[in-house]
Motif scaffolding. Structure first.
Motif, PDB file in Angstrom:
ATOM      1  N   ILE A   6       6.599  62.317 -18.050  1.00  0.00           N
ATOM      2  CA  ILE A   6       7.362  63.485 -17.613  1.00  0.00           C
ATOM      3  C   ILE A   6       6.897  63.883 -16.224  1.00  0.00           C
ATOM      4  O   ILE A   6       5.726  64.212 -16.017  1.00  0.00           O
ATOM      5  CB  ILE A   6       7.171  64.655 -18.598  1.00  0.00           C
ATOM      6  CG1 ILE A   6       7.626  64.234 -20.004  1.00  0.00           C
ATOM      7  CG2 ILE A   6       7.933  65.889 -18.122  1.00  0.00           C
ATOM      8  CD1 ILE A   6       7.242  65.210 -21.091  1.00  0.00           C
ATOM      9  N   ALA A   7       7.804  63.850 -15.259  1.00  0.00           N
ATOM     10  CA  ALA A   7       7.468  64.216 -13.874  1.00  0.00           C
ATOM     11  C   ALA A   7       7.836  65.669 -13.624  1.00  0.00           C
ATOM     12  O   ALA A   7       8.930  66.114 -13.959  1.00  0.00           O
ATOM     13  CB  ALA A   7       8.207  63.304 -12.896  1.00  0.00           C
ATOM     14  N   VAL A   8       6.908  66.393 -13.027  1.00  0.00           N
ATOM     15  CA  VAL A   8       7.130  67.795 -12.657  1.00  0.00           C
ATOM     16  C   VAL A   8       7.355  67.835 -11.152  1.00  0.00           C
ATOM     17  O   VAL A   8       6.460  67.508 -10.376  1.00  0.00           O
ATOM     18  CB  VAL A   8       5.925  68.674 -13.050  1.00  0.00           C
ATOM     19  CG1 VAL A   8       6.196  70.142 -12.708  1.00  0.00           C
ATOM     20  CG2 VAL A   8       5.620  68.531 -14.537  1.00  0.00           C
ATOM     21  N   VAL A   9       8.563  68.228 -10.744  1.00  0.00           N
ATOM     22  CA  VAL A   9       8.909  68.195  -9.323  1.00  0.00           C
ATOM     23  C   VAL A   9       9.491  69.541  -8.894  1.00  0.00           C
ATOM     24  O   VAL A   9       9.858  70.382  -9.709  1.00  0.00           O
ATOM     25  CB  VAL A   9       9.916  67.061  -9.014  1.00  0.00           C
ATOM     26  CG1 VAL A   9       9.375  65.714  -9.450  1.00  0.00           C
ATOM     27  CG2 VAL A   9      11.256  67.338  -9.689  1.00  0.00           C
ATOM     28  N   LEU A  86      11.599  61.662 -18.138  1.00  0.00           N
ATOM     29  CA  LEU A  86      12.180  63.002 -18.111  1.00  0.00           C
ATOM     30  C   LEU A  86      11.649  63.734 -16.884  1.00  0.00           C
ATOM     31  O   LEU A  86      10.487  63.556 -16.505  1.00  0.00           O
ATOM     32  CB  LEU A  86      11.799  63.767 -19.388  1.00  0.00           C
ATOM     33  CG  LEU A  86      12.186  65.247 -19.459  1.00  0.00           C
ATOM     34  CD1 LEU A  86      13.707  65.397 -19.514  1.00  0.00           C
ATOM     35  CD2 LEU A  86      11.537  65.910 -20.665  1.00  0.00           C
ATOM     36  N   ILE A  87      12.507  64.559 -16.262  1.00  0.00           N
ATOM     37  CA  ILE A  87      12.111  65.281 -15.055  1.00  0.00           C
ATOM     38  C   ILE A  87      12.174  66.780 -15.316  1.00  0.00           C
ATOM     39  O   ILE A  87      13.180  67.286 -15.826  1.00  0.00           O
ATOM     40  CB  ILE A  87      13.036  64.925 -13.875  1.00  0.00           C
ATOM     41  CG1 ILE A  87      12.975  63.426 -13.588  1.00  0.00           C
ATOM     42  CG2 ILE A  87      12.658  65.723 -12.628  1.00  0.00           C
ATOM     43  CD1 ILE A  87      14.088  62.929 -12.680  1.00  0.00           C
ATOM     44  N   PRO A 114      17.378  62.230 -17.336  1.00  0.00           N
ATOM     45  CA  PRO A 114      17.514  63.589 -17.875  1.00  0.00           C
ATOM     46  C   PRO A 114      16.627  64.576 -17.119  1.00  0.00           C
ATOM     47  O   PRO A 114      15.476  64.261 -16.779  1.00  0.00           O
ATOM     48  CB  PRO A 114      17.068  63.443 -19.332  1.00  0.00           C
ATOM     49  CG  PRO A 114      16.280  62.178 -19.377  1.00  0.00           C
ATOM     50  CD  PRO A 114      16.844  61.287 -18.334  1.00  0.00           C
ATOM     51  N   VAL A 115      17.203  65.749 -16.850  1.00  0.00           N
ATOM     52  CA  VAL A 115      16.497  66.782 -16.087  1.00  0.00           C
ATOM     53  C   VAL A 115      16.548  68.099 -16.859  1.00  0.00           C
ATOM     54  O   VAL A 115      17.595  68.482 -17.385  1.00  0.00           O
ATOM     55  CB  VAL A 115      17.138  66.981 -14.688  1.00  0.00           C
ATOM     56  CG1 VAL A 115      16.455  68.137 -13.950  1.00  0.00           C
ATOM     57  CG2 VAL A 115      17.070  65.699 -13.877  1.00  0.00           C
ATOM     58  N   ILE A 116      15.406  68.761 -16.947  1.00  0.00           N
ATOM     59  CA  ILE A 116      15.349  70.125 -17.455  1.00  0.00           C
ATOM     60  C   ILE A 116      15.022  71.034 -16.279  1.00  0.00           C
ATOM     61  O   ILE A 116      14.018  70.828 -15.588  1.00  0.00           O
ATOM     62  CB  ILE A 116      14.291  70.293 -18.561  1.00  0.00           C
ATOM     63  CG1 ILE A 116      14.624  69.414 -19.770  1.00  0.00           C
ATOM     64  CG2 ILE A 116      14.191  71.762 -18.994  1.00  0.00           C
ATOM     65  CD1 ILE A 116      13.584  69.459 -20.863  1.00  0.00           C
ATOM     66  N   PHE A 139      22.767  72.065 -13.567  1.00  0.00           N
ATOM     67  CA  PHE A 139      22.082  71.378 -14.663  1.00  0.00           C
ATOM     68  C   PHE A 139      22.351  72.110 -15.985  1.00  0.00           C
ATOM     69  O   PHE A 139      22.265  73.334 -16.066  1.00  0.00           O
ATOM     70  CB  PHE A 139      20.578  71.303 -14.400  1.00  0.00           C
ATOM     71  CG  PHE A 139      20.214  70.416 -13.247  1.00  0.00           C
ATOM     72  CD1 PHE A 139      20.215  69.037 -13.384  1.00  0.00           C
ATOM     73  CD2 PHE A 139      19.903  70.954 -12.002  1.00  0.00           C
ATOM     74  CE1 PHE A 139      19.903  68.207 -12.320  1.00  0.00           C
ATOM     75  CE2 PHE A 139      19.588  70.146 -10.935  1.00  0.00           C
ATOM     76  CZ  PHE A 139      19.576  68.766 -11.087  1.00  0.00           C
ATOM     77  N   ASP A 140      22.646  71.336 -17.032  1.00  0.00           N
ATOM     78  CA  ASP A 140      22.981  71.920 -18.326  1.00  0.00           C
ATOM     79  C   ASP A 140      21.755  72.472 -19.051  1.00  0.00           C
ATOM     80  O   ASP A 140      21.830  73.506 -19.717  1.00  0.00           O
ATOM     81  CB  ASP A 140      23.668  70.875 -19.214  1.00  0.00           C
ATOM     82  CG  ASP A 140      25.008  70.425 -18.637  1.00  0.00           C
ATOM     83  OD1 ASP A 140      25.650  71.260 -17.970  1.00  0.00           O
ATOM     84  OD2 ASP A 140      25.391  69.265 -18.848  1.00  0.00           O
TER      85      ASP A 140
END
Length: 439
Positions: A6-9, A86-87, A114-116, A139-140
């Motif tokens: 999971i990347a935190v950007v 996941l981002i 997929p992006v949160i 973003f949903d």
């Protein structure tokens, strides 16, 4: 099974590292109110409800900036996005939408991953409405939270990101036997260049600017069917020259990495020789109990000098480091880099060596008979019994009649005899003395 990455950007100073630290449950990334504190990408193992995953903390994205440093940071982020499953796109609810947020949103959509959208700094339920401004990013999946306080939204986010991760089994939790190698040294000794060469990719930002690496970076590598974990650390300068704040935290974490590793690889600039700062760093390694390799880097620049001649000079300058393994390498050309893994494996075997009680007592008894200590005020030191208390590092306890009768030179003599008989190459050994009956 491959762990979920999971990347935190996000843009600078939106609380990415604070979020990473909150999820990991400990302070791993440097947190400061200055932008662009995180420069390299940092991999952190995390767990939620027995579900394990890997977080990647990244530097703040600034699109359209031609500055080389920003370009380096952005290239690190690109690699993180490529590796991620996941981002977590982090934005700042208090400062609101920023033009950079739109740029980053467009960049993330191109990844097809997929992006949160994580709306950070929502410190109370009353601030929940701040999230609606960010719907413009398109973003949903959106989650509001407070990374700083942790009591609002973080648990919900963790439930979402781990819903497709199976819980760990007992077999999964069995301890592995990887060897942790901390790459340490002064700034500009070539640590990041070495890591990049070993991994054959641009893993850490390499620059001739002192202090480029501030975060601890680690990666696994398999060499001859053995797993090693390489840990790159910030350069350790003289204490008087270390600035309070970010650099202080980075140095503290580098020292922490030394204390937690199996083997420390101390990078030394061969063109400069062994400096006083190098000796101080080596002393930290010795006191922490980890194995030690003195890696003399830039050996390709040394002409007409044999390695054994150079090694003899070093042993004369710093006899307390005679136990350390010495290798002569070039991070730039790749010269002799494979020796790092072979040497680390040898040292780890030495660190885990256990001596039988009978043989140990025989060696100590013979050493005592060959060179008995001189008496102090008419009192004579007596050695009753010796035992090995633990390994990694090899630790011995010698029971005597009176600890006050042991002089420092005799302690050095007995330690020397232990090395002469049992080796312990590359690792410090610990010898403690106790009076009979003392726990």
């Amino acid at each position: 099974m491959k762990e979920k990455i999971i990347a935190v950007v996000g843009r600078p100073n939106v609380g990415k590292s604070t979020l990473v630290n909150r999820i990991a449950g400990k302070r791993l990334s440097i947190v400061d109110d200055k932008p662009n504190i995180t420069r390299d990408r940092i991999y952190i193992e995390a767990s939620w409800q027995d579900k394990n995953f890997i977080l990647i903390d990244t530097g703040g994205i600034v699109e359209g900036n031609d500055d080389e440093f920003y370009q380096n940071i952005n290239s690190q982020v690109d690699i993180a996005l490529e590796e991620a499953d996941l981002i977590l796109f982090t934005v700042d609810a208090k400062t609101g939408l920023n033009p950079y947020d739109y740029d980053i949103a467009n960049k993330l959509r191109q990844t097809k991953k997929p992006v949160i959208l994580v709306v950070n700094k929502v410190d109370s339920k009353a601030q929940e409405d701040l999230k609606y401004e960010f719907c413009a990013l398109g973003f949903d999946n959106m989650q509001t939270l407070s990374a700083l306080h942790g009591d609002l939204g973080v648990g919900d986010l963790l439930d979402i990101i781990t819903e497709d991760i199976p819980p760990q089994t007992k077999e999964d939790n069995e301890e592995n036997d990887e060897i942790k190698i901390a790459i340490i040294g002064k700034p500009n000794a070539g640590k990041s260049s070495l890591l990049n060469n070993l991994l054959k990719k641009q893993r850490a930002i390499v620059s001739d600017v002192s202090g480029t690496t501030r975060d601890i970076i680690d990666e696994q590598i398999i060499f001859k069917d053995k797993t090693f974990r390489l840990i790159d650390t910030a350069g350790i300068r003289k204490k008087s020259k270390v600035d309070w704040g970010v650099e202080m935290f980075a140095v503290d974490r580098a020292i922490k990495a030394i204390k937690e590793c199996d083997v420390a690889l101390l990078m030394i600039d061969s063109t400069e020789g062994l400096s006083e700062q190098d000796k101080k760093i080596a002393s930290i390694c010795e006191s922490s109990g980890c194995g030690l390799i003195l890696a003399f880097n830039k050996w390709d620049l040394i002409k007409n000098v044999q390695t054994h001649t150079y090694e003899a000079k070093i042993e004369k300058e710093a006899p307390f480091l005679n136990y350390a393994k010495k290798i002569f390498i070039s991070a730039k050309t790749g010269q002799r880099l494979e020796q790092i893994f072979d040497t680390a494996r040898e040292i780890q075997n030495e660190r885990q060596k256990r001596i039988s009680t009978g043989l140990l007592n025989k060696v100590i008894s013979e050493a005592y008979s060959l060179n008995p200590p001189s008496s102090i005020k008419g009192k004579m030191l007596r050695i009753y019994y010796s035992t090995q208390a633990k390994t990694a590092p090899p630790t011995f306890v010698i029971f005597v009649n009176n600890k006050d009768l042991i002089q420092d030179h005799y302690k050095r003599y007995l330690s020397k005899k232990l090395r002469e008989n049992f080796g312990f190459f590359g690792t410090p050994i610990v010898v403690s003395y106790r009076q009979k009956g003392e726990k």
